[in-house]
Design a protein around this motif. Sequence first.
Motif, PDB file in Angstrom:
ATOM      1  N   GLY A  53      -7.797  -4.588 -35.535  1.00  0.00           N
ATOM      2  CA  GLY A  53      -7.321  -3.247 -35.230  1.00  0.00           C
ATOM      3  C   GLY A  53      -7.381  -2.940 -33.746  1.00  0.00           C
ATOM      4  O   GLY A  53      -7.414  -1.778 -33.348  1.00  0.00           O
ATOM      5  N   VAL A  54      -7.369  -3.968 -32.914  1.00  0.00           N
ATOM      6  CA  VAL A  54      -7.478  -3.788 -31.468  1.00  0.00           C
ATOM      7  C   VAL A  54      -6.110  -3.379 -30.918  1.00  0.00           C
ATOM      8  O   VAL A  54      -5.082  -3.953 -31.283  1.00  0.00           O
ATOM      9  CB  VAL A  54      -7.974  -5.093 -30.800  1.00  0.00           C
ATOM     10  N   HIS A  55      -6.112  -2.392 -30.046  1.00  0.00           N
ATOM     11  CA  HIS A  55      -4.875  -1.905 -29.429  1.00  0.00           C
ATOM     12  C   HIS A  55      -4.238  -3.015 -28.610  1.00  0.00           C
ATOM     13  O   HIS A  55      -4.926  -3.829 -27.991  1.00  0.00           O
ATOM     14  CB  HIS A  55      -5.184  -0.696 -28.545  1.00  0.00           C
ATOM     15  N   GLY A  85       3.122 -10.820 -24.424  1.00  0.00           N
ATOM     16  CA  GLY A  85       1.993 -10.823 -23.505  1.00  0.00           C
ATOM     17  C   GLY A  85       0.913  -9.826 -23.869  1.00  0.00           C
ATOM     18  O   GLY A  85      -0.082  -9.700 -23.167  1.00  0.00           O
ATOM     19  N   TYR A  86       1.092  -9.101 -24.979  1.00  0.00           N
ATOM     20  CA  TYR A  86       0.102  -8.128 -25.426  1.00  0.00           C
ATOM     21  C   TYR A  86      -0.880  -8.775 -26.402  1.00  0.00           C
ATOM     22  O   TYR A  86      -0.622  -9.831 -26.965  1.00  0.00           O
ATOM     23  CB  TYR A  86       0.780  -6.941 -26.115  1.00  0.00           C
ATOM     24  N   VAL A  87      -1.995  -8.085 -26.625  1.00  0.00           N
ATOM     25  CA  VAL A  87      -3.018  -8.548 -27.564  1.00  0.00           C
ATOM     26  C   VAL A  87      -2.427  -8.560 -28.970  1.00  0.00           C
ATOM     27  O   VAL A  87      -1.696  -7.649 -29.360  1.00  0.00           O
ATOM     28  CB  VAL A  87      -4.259  -7.624 -27.498  1.00  0.00           C
ATOM     29  N   LYS A  88      -2.766  -9.589 -29.741  1.00  0.00           N
ATOM     30  CA  LYS A  88      -2.232  -9.728 -31.098  1.00  0.00           C
ATOM     31  C   LYS A  88      -2.851  -8.747 -32.088  1.00  0.00           C
ATOM     32  O   LYS A  88      -2.313  -8.546 -33.158  1.00  0.00           O
ATOM     33  CB  LYS A  88      -2.448 -11.147 -31.612  1.00  0.00           C
ATOM     34  N   GLY A  89      -3.975  -8.172 -31.763  1.00  0.00           N
ATOM     35  CA  GLY A  89      -4.578  -7.198 -32.669  1.00  0.00           C
ATOM     36  C   GLY A  89      -5.971  -7.572 -33.122  1.00  0.00           C
ATOM     37  O   GLY A  89      -6.609  -6.832 -33.862  1.00  0.00           O
ATOM     38  N   TYR A  90      -6.462  -8.726 -32.699  1.00  0.00           N
ATOM     39  CA  TYR A  90      -7.822  -9.111 -33.059  1.00  0.00           C
ATOM     40  C   TYR A  90      -8.501  -9.764 -31.866  1.00  0.00           C
ATOM     41  O   TYR A  90      -7.862 -10.287 -30.966  1.00  0.00           O
ATOM     42  CB  TYR A  90      -7.848 -10.045 -34.275  1.00  0.00           C
ATOM     43  N   VAL A  91      -9.835  -9.719 -31.886  1.00  0.00           N
ATOM     44  CA  VAL A  91     -10.655 -10.289 -30.819  1.00  0.00           C
ATOM     45  C   VAL A  91     -11.848 -10.977 -31.471  1.00  0.00           C
ATOM     46  O   VAL A  91     -12.374 -10.510 -32.482  1.00  0.00           O
ATOM     47  CB  VAL A  91     -11.153  -9.186 -29.851  1.00  0.00           C
ATOM     48  N   ALA A 107     -22.646  -0.739 -35.462  1.00  0.00           N
ATOM     49  CA  ALA A 107     -22.294   0.394 -34.600  1.00  0.00           C
ATOM     50  C   ALA A 107     -20.789   0.526 -34.379  1.00  0.00           C
ATOM     51  O   ALA A 107     -20.272   1.647 -34.294  1.00  0.00           O
ATOM     52  CB  ALA A 107     -23.001   0.244 -33.256  1.00  0.00           C
ATOM     53  N   MET A 108     -20.074  -0.591 -34.286  1.00  0.00           N
ATOM     54  CA  MET A 108     -18.666  -0.532 -33.887  1.00  0.00           C
ATOM     55  C   MET A 108     -17.675  -0.580 -35.056  1.00  0.00           C
ATOM     56  O   MET A 108     -16.483  -0.378 -34.839  1.00  0.00           O
ATOM     57  CB  MET A 108     -18.356  -1.677 -32.919  1.00  0.00           C
ATOM     58  N   ASN A 109     -18.127  -0.837 -36.258  1.00  0.00           N
ATOM     59  CA  ASN A 109     -17.221  -0.836 -37.404  1.00  0.00           C
ATOM     60  C   ASN A 109     -16.799   0.599 -37.685  1.00  0.00           C
ATOM     61  O   ASN A 109     -17.603   1.442 -38.038  1.00  0.00           O
ATOM     62  CB  ASN A 109     -17.886  -1.452 -38.631  1.00  0.00           C
ATOM     63  N   GLY A 110     -15.517   0.883 -37.501  1.00  0.00           N
ATOM     64  CA  GLY A 110     -14.998   2.233 -37.681  1.00  0.00           C
ATOM     65  C   GLY A 110     -14.925   3.026 -36.388  1.00  0.00           C
ATOM     66  O   GLY A 110     -14.438   4.154 -36.387  1.00  0.00           O
ATOM     67  N   ALA A 111     -15.408   2.462 -35.276  1.00  0.00           N
ATOM     68  CA  ALA A 111     -15.349   3.145 -33.986  1.00  0.00           C
ATOM     69  C   ALA A 111     -13.924   3.087 -33.434  1.00  0.00           C
ATOM     70  O   ALA A 111     -13.088   2.313 -33.897  1.00  0.00           O
ATOM     71  CB  ALA A 111     -16.324   2.503 -33.004  1.00  0.00           C
ATOM     72  N   GLN A 116      -7.441   3.628 -31.462  1.00  0.00           N
ATOM     73  CA  GLN A 116      -7.267   2.841 -32.680  1.00  0.00           C
ATOM     74  C   GLN A 116      -8.624   2.524 -33.278  1.00  0.00           C
ATOM     75  O   GLN A 116      -9.575   2.225 -32.557  1.00  0.00           O
ATOM     76  CB  GLN A 116      -6.504   1.537 -32.387  1.00  0.00           C
ATOM     77  N   THR A 117      -8.711   2.576 -34.598  1.00  0.00           N
ATOM     78  CA  THR A 117      -9.958   2.334 -35.302  1.00  0.00           C
ATOM     79  C   THR A 117     -10.193   0.832 -35.432  1.00  0.00           C
ATOM     80  O   THR A 117      -9.319   0.094 -35.887  1.00  0.00           O
ATOM     81  CB  THR A 117      -9.920   2.982 -36.695  1.00  0.00           C
ATOM     82  N   LEU A 118     -11.389   0.400 -35.036  1.00  0.00           N
ATOM     83  CA  LEU A 118     -11.761  -1.012 -35.100  1.00  0.00           C
ATOM     84  C   LEU A 118     -12.425  -1.335 -36.424  1.00  0.00           C
ATOM     85  O   LEU A 118     -13.136  -0.514 -36.988  1.00  0.00           O
ATOM     86  CB  LEU A 118     -12.718  -1.362 -33.962  1.00  0.00           C
TER      87      LEU A 118
END
Length: 160
Positions: A53-55, A85-91, A107-111, A116-118
């Motif tokens: 869900g990464v922007h 050239g943009y991020v595919k959506g995951y890291v 801490a970051m699940n749902g942040a 955009q919600t991760l």
Amino acid sequence: AIKRKGRGFQSGGRNQRGDGVHSSAFDKLNSSDDSASGRALKSIEGWIVLITGVHEEATEEDILDKFGEYGEVKNVHLNLDRRTGYVKGYVLVEYEKFSEAEDAIAAMNGAKLLDQTLTCDFAFVKPTNNDDRGRRGLTSRSRGGHGGRRSGRSSSPTRR
């Protein structure tokens, strides 16, 4: 010169192999590095967290700022689309210790990051008992094809 022939260079009995495949010469991960309870598995490098869900305009610095608060980040893998050239959506974020990775997930699940919600979880997990993926063999239905016809050919005779 040693004369060898056959599969696996069997020199003695049937169960002896000189290539180490059937012996216990494989490397194993020590699970006592950091007490990992539950379903998470450690990779060779460390504890890897999958963030989805990464922007598309997120940068490596954005990820390091957010996830660096929970421990030392060993590696960040930000996959980019070749065409745009943009991020595919995951890291993928790698931590040395299980506790750091677990804190980051909690801490970051749902942040939110760039509106955009991760979604965060461990990249490698133990399969459940009822998970039968990989155990099913190929059947005639799953092999694809065109119902016995070859592509480009008609099953009916042509008229002249």
